[in-house]
Design a protein around this motif. Structure first.
Motif, short mmCIF file in Angstrom:
data_model
loop_
_atom_site.label_atom_id
_atom_site.label_comp_id
_atom_site.label_asym_id
_atom_site.label_seq_id
_atom_site.Cartn_x
_atom_site.Cartn_y
_atom_site.Cartn_z
N ASP A 8 25.93 37.47 14.73
CA ASP A 8 24.71 37.22 14.96
C ASP A 8 24.23 36.22 13.86
OD1 ASP A 8 23.39 38.16 17.21
OD2 ASP A 8 23.96 40.27 16.36
N ALA A 9 24.52 36.65 12.57
CA ALA A 9 23.75 35.63 11.74
C ALA A 9 24.62 34.46 11.69
CB ALA A 9 24.23 36.45 10.30
N LEU A 10 25.74 34.28 11.72
CA LEU A 10 26.38 32.88 11.92
C LEU A 10 25.89 32.01 12.91
CD1 LEU A 10 28.37 30.84 10.96
CD2 LEU A 10 30.19 31.93 12.09
N ALA A 11 25.63 32.64 14.10
CA ALA A 11 24.93 32.20 15.20
C ALA A 11 23.63 31.65 14.81
CB ALA A 11 24.93 33.03 16.53
N TYR A 12 22.92 32.53 14.46
CA TYR A 12 21.49 32.02 14.07
C TYR A 12 21.63 30.72 12.96
CZ TYR A 12 16.73 31.83 12.10
OH TYR A 12 15.51 31.70 11.48
N GLU A 13 22.30 30.94 11.91
CA GLU A 13 22.52 29.54 10.96
C GLU A 13 23.01 28.35 11.66
OE1 GLU A 13 21.90 29.71 7.63
OE2 GLU A 13 20.94 31.69 7.68
N SER A 14 23.69 28.76 12.65
CA SER A 14 24.20 27.21 13.15
C SER A 14 23.51 27.03 14.52
CB SER A 14 25.69 27.57 13.40
OG SER A 14 26.20 28.73 13.79
N SER A 15 22.66 27.55 14.82
CA SER A 15 21.82 27.18 16.10
C SER A 15 22.66 27.32 17.40
CB SER A 15 21.25 25.80 15.99
OG SER A 15 20.47 26.03 14.66
N LEU A 16 23.50 28.35 17.51
CA LEU A 16 24.39 28.56 18.48
C LEU A 16 24.24 30.23 18.85
CD1 LEU A 16 27.40 26.67 17.00
CD2 LEU A 16 26.20 26.01 18.85
N SER A 17 24.65 30.45 20.11
CA SER A 17 24.36 31.96 20.52
C SER A 17 25.89 32.64 20.00
CB SER A 17 24.67 31.79 22.10
OG SER A 17 25.91 31.73 22.49
N ARG A 18 25.63 34.13 19.88
CA ARG A 18 26.45 35.22 19.50
C ARG A 18 27.59 35.03 20.33
NH1 ARG A 18 28.99 39.09 19.73
NH2 ARG A 18 28.17 39.60 22.01
N THR A 19 27.31 34.77 21.61
CA THR A 19 28.50 34.83 22.64
C THR A 19 29.42 33.72 22.43
OG1 THR A 19 26.96 35.52 23.99
CG2 THR A 19 28.97 34.89 24.92
N PHE A 20 28.69 32.67 22.17
CA PHE A 20 29.64 31.36 21.82
C PHE A 20 30.41 31.44 20.60
CE2 PHE A 20 30.02 26.88 22.30
CZ PHE A 20 30.65 26.29 20.99
N VAL A 21 29.81 32.01 19.34
CA VAL A 21 30.60 32.60 18.31
C VAL A 21 31.72 33.38 18.44
CG1 VAL A 21 30.62 33.35 15.94
CG2 VAL A 21 28.77 31.81 16.58
N SER A 22 31.55 34.43 19.27
CA SER A 22 32.54 35.28 19.63
C SER A 22 33.73 34.53 20.64
CB SER A 22 31.96 36.41 20.60
OG SER A 22 32.90 37.07 21.04
N ASP A 23 33.22 33.78 21.42
CA ASP A 23 34.37 33.14 22.49
C ASP A 23 35.17 32.11 21.51
OD1 ASP A 23 33.33 34.06 24.51
OD2 ASP A 23 32.41 32.39 25.36
N VAL A 24 34.51 31.40 20.44
CA VAL A 24 35.21 30.59 19.57
C VAL A 24 36.43 31.36 18.61
CG1 VAL A 24 34.98 28.80 17.48
CG2 VAL A 24 33.41 28.78 19.53
N GLU A 25 35.72 32.38 18.14
CA GLU A 25 36.65 33.41 17.36
C GLU A 25 37.87 33.69 18.15
OE1 GLU A 25 34.43 36.31 15.27
OE2 GLU A 25 33.59 34.84 13.86
N ARG A 26 37.91 34.02 19.47
CA ARG A 26 38.71 34.69 20.39
C ARG A 26 39.57 33.21 20.82
NH1 ARG A 26 37.34 36.31 24.69
NH2 ARG A 26 35.13 35.82 24.62
N ALA A 27 39.56 31.95 20.36
CA ALA A 27 40.07 30.84 20.88
C ALA A 27 39.72 30.45 22.36
CB ALA A 27 41.30 30.64 20.47
#
Lengths: 85, 85
Positions: free
Chosen positions: A30-49
């Motif tokens: 959540d914090a990384l998503a907020y800092e980069s103006s992206l959604s948490r789901t997006f960050v989660s998807d990226v981390e799972r490639a």
């Protein structure tokens, strides 16, 4: 263009390094998503490639972590010695 | 997220490194486009930092050049000492 059997994809390297760098910085998704103006789901998807992420969004995530983008794509960075090959 | 005034964008670094690496390998834009199953216009746009390229297409270009993707995003690689800053 054949991919060497054992070499992880760049997506996998970026996802793994992003997750590890985020943990090192003590940030939640959540914090990384907020800092980069992206959604948490997006960050989660990226981390799972699971996301074919663009260079601009990769730059946002790298900037939010304060890490040069090329380091997040370097397989030798953030690697865990316990990684079973 | 403020960008330091003098640091080139990751798009600009990738475009510049791609062009220099292509020249070092003696490939035309057409040849690199063919090797990576992309169009010449696409390669040209990427080299001019005019395309928000995806990680999968960046991987294709890096593989076609036989260079690890992270090196094409490293500002210190392929830099020209004559670059006026």
């Amino acid at each position: 263009m054949t991919k060497s059997k054992h070499r992880p994809s760049d997506r996998a390297v970026f996802g793994r390094n992003l997750k590890r760098a985020r943990h090192i910085k003590g940030l939640s998704q959540d914090a990384l998503a907020y800092e980069s103006s992206l959604s948490r789901t997006f960050v989660s998807d990226v981390e799972r490639a699971a996301r074919n992420i663009s260079i601009d969004n990769m730059s946002r995530l790298a900037a939010a972590l304060g890490i040069p983008l090329h380091e997040l794509l370097d397989p030798s960075r953030f690697s865990d010695p316990l990684d079973a090959d």
